[in-house]
Write a protein that holds these residues in place. Structure first.
Motif, mmCIF file in Angstrom:
data_model
loop_
_atom_site.group_PDB
_atom_site.id
_atom_site.type_symbol
_atom_site.label_atom_id
_atom_site.label_comp_id
_atom_site.label_asym_id
_atom_site.label_seq_id
_atom_site.Cartn_x
_atom_site.Cartn_y
_atom_site.Cartn_z
ATOM 1 N N ALA A 25 78.889 -44.829 53.335
ATOM 2 C CA ALA A 25 80.237 -45.131 53.825
ATOM 3 C C ALA A 25 80.267 -45.144 55.350
ATOM 4 C CB ALA A 25 81.228 -44.109 53.278
ATOM 5 N N SER A 26 79.517 -44.255 55.953
ATOM 6 C CA SER A 26 79.438 -44.216 57.415
ATOM 7 C C SER A 26 78.793 -45.481 57.961
ATOM 8 C CB SER A 26 78.651 -42.984 57.847
ATOM 9 O OG SER A 26 78.448 -42.991 59.238
ATOM 10 N N GLY B 13 81.097 -48.354 57.836
ATOM 11 C CA GLY B 13 82.262 -48.210 58.703
ATOM 12 C C GLY B 13 83.528 -47.884 57.928
ATOM 13 N N ALA B 14 83.372 -47.508 56.663
ATOM 14 C CA ALA B 14 84.521 -47.150 55.831
ATOM 15 C C ALA B 14 84.953 -45.722 56.137
ATOM 16 C CB ALA B 14 84.145 -47.285 54.358
ATOM 17 N N GLU B 15 86.079 -45.355 55.575
ATOM 18 C CA GLU B 15 86.569 -43.991 55.744
ATOM 19 C C GLU B 15 85.582 -43.020 55.097
ATOM 20 O OE1 GLU B 15 90.233 -41.159 54.226
ATOM 21 O OE2 GLU B 15 90.395 -43.330 54.043
ATOM 22 N N ILE B 16 85.198 -42.001 55.816
ATOM 23 C CA ILE B 16 84.220 -41.034 55.319
ATOM 24 C C ILE B 16 84.941 -39.928 54.579
ATOM 25 C CG2 ILE B 16 82.424 -39.397 55.956
ATOM 26 C CD1 ILE B 16 81.898 -41.169 58.396
ATOM 27 N N THR B 17 84.558 -39.744 53.330
ATOM 28 C CA THR B 17 85.124 -38.674 52.526
ATOM 29 C C THR B 17 84.468 -37.359 52.930
ATOM 30 O OG1 THR B 17 85.344 -40.236 50.706
ATOM 31 C CG2 THR B 17 85.515 -37.909 50.166
ATOM 32 N N HIS C 233 88.587 -38.113 45.100
ATOM 33 C CA HIS C 233 87.378 -38.485 45.827
ATOM 34 C C HIS C 233 86.103 -37.942 45.178
ATOM 35 C CE1 HIS C 233 89.313 -40.301 49.235
ATOM 36 N NE2 HIS C 233 90.178 -39.301 49.244
ATOM 37 N N THR D 142 83.907 -42.643 48.287
ATOM 38 C CA THR D 142 85.050 -43.281 48.944
ATOM 39 C C THR D 142 85.569 -44.453 48.173
ATOM 40 O OG1 THR D 142 83.548 -44.613 50.231
ATOM 41 C CG2 THR D 142 84.347 -42.595 51.231
#
Length: 113
Positions: free
Chosen positions: A11-12, A15-19, A108, A113
């Motif tokens: 996810a990092s 570039g997505a939201e990091i859970t 989650h 994510t």
């Protein structure tokens, strides 16, 4: 374990939201809420059963292998497998028809994510 850490890393990279990692890999023994914990507990229970409640002598000299012991006790294996399936069905039913404010208990913790 590596799976949740890799999901957070992926996810990092995207570039997505990091859970938060504590949501993906919980620090709890709530087996009903988290499938990872439930599966681990079922596997350990099966292993302990094979070690102490069968005559397989798993880790002893001249004992059966785990495969041979599993084939000898296939009904016990089926019980533990269907216990996991039943727990997943109960967890799904609870998330749909559950009581309380937070019906969705996966959030989650299921797929990151």
């Amino acid at each position: 374990s590596a799976g949740p850490i890799m999901r957070v890393a992926e996810a990092s990279i995207r570039g997505a939201e990091i859970t938060p990692l504590d949501k993906v890999q919980p620090n709890t023994f709530n087996a009903f809420k988290y499938p990872l914990i439930a599966m681990w507990m079922i596997m350990m229970s099966y292993m302990l059963y094979m070690m102490y409640f069968t005559d397989c002598n798993l880790f002893g000299k001249g004992g059966l292998t785990m495969v041979e012991c599993g084939q000898k006790n296939d009904d016990v294996y089926a019980f533990f497998v269907y216990l996991a399936c039943g727990l997943h069905i109960a967890r799904s039913a609870w998330s749909i028809y559950g009581l309380g404010e937070s019906k969705v208990i996966f959030n989650h913790c299921m797929c990151g994510t």
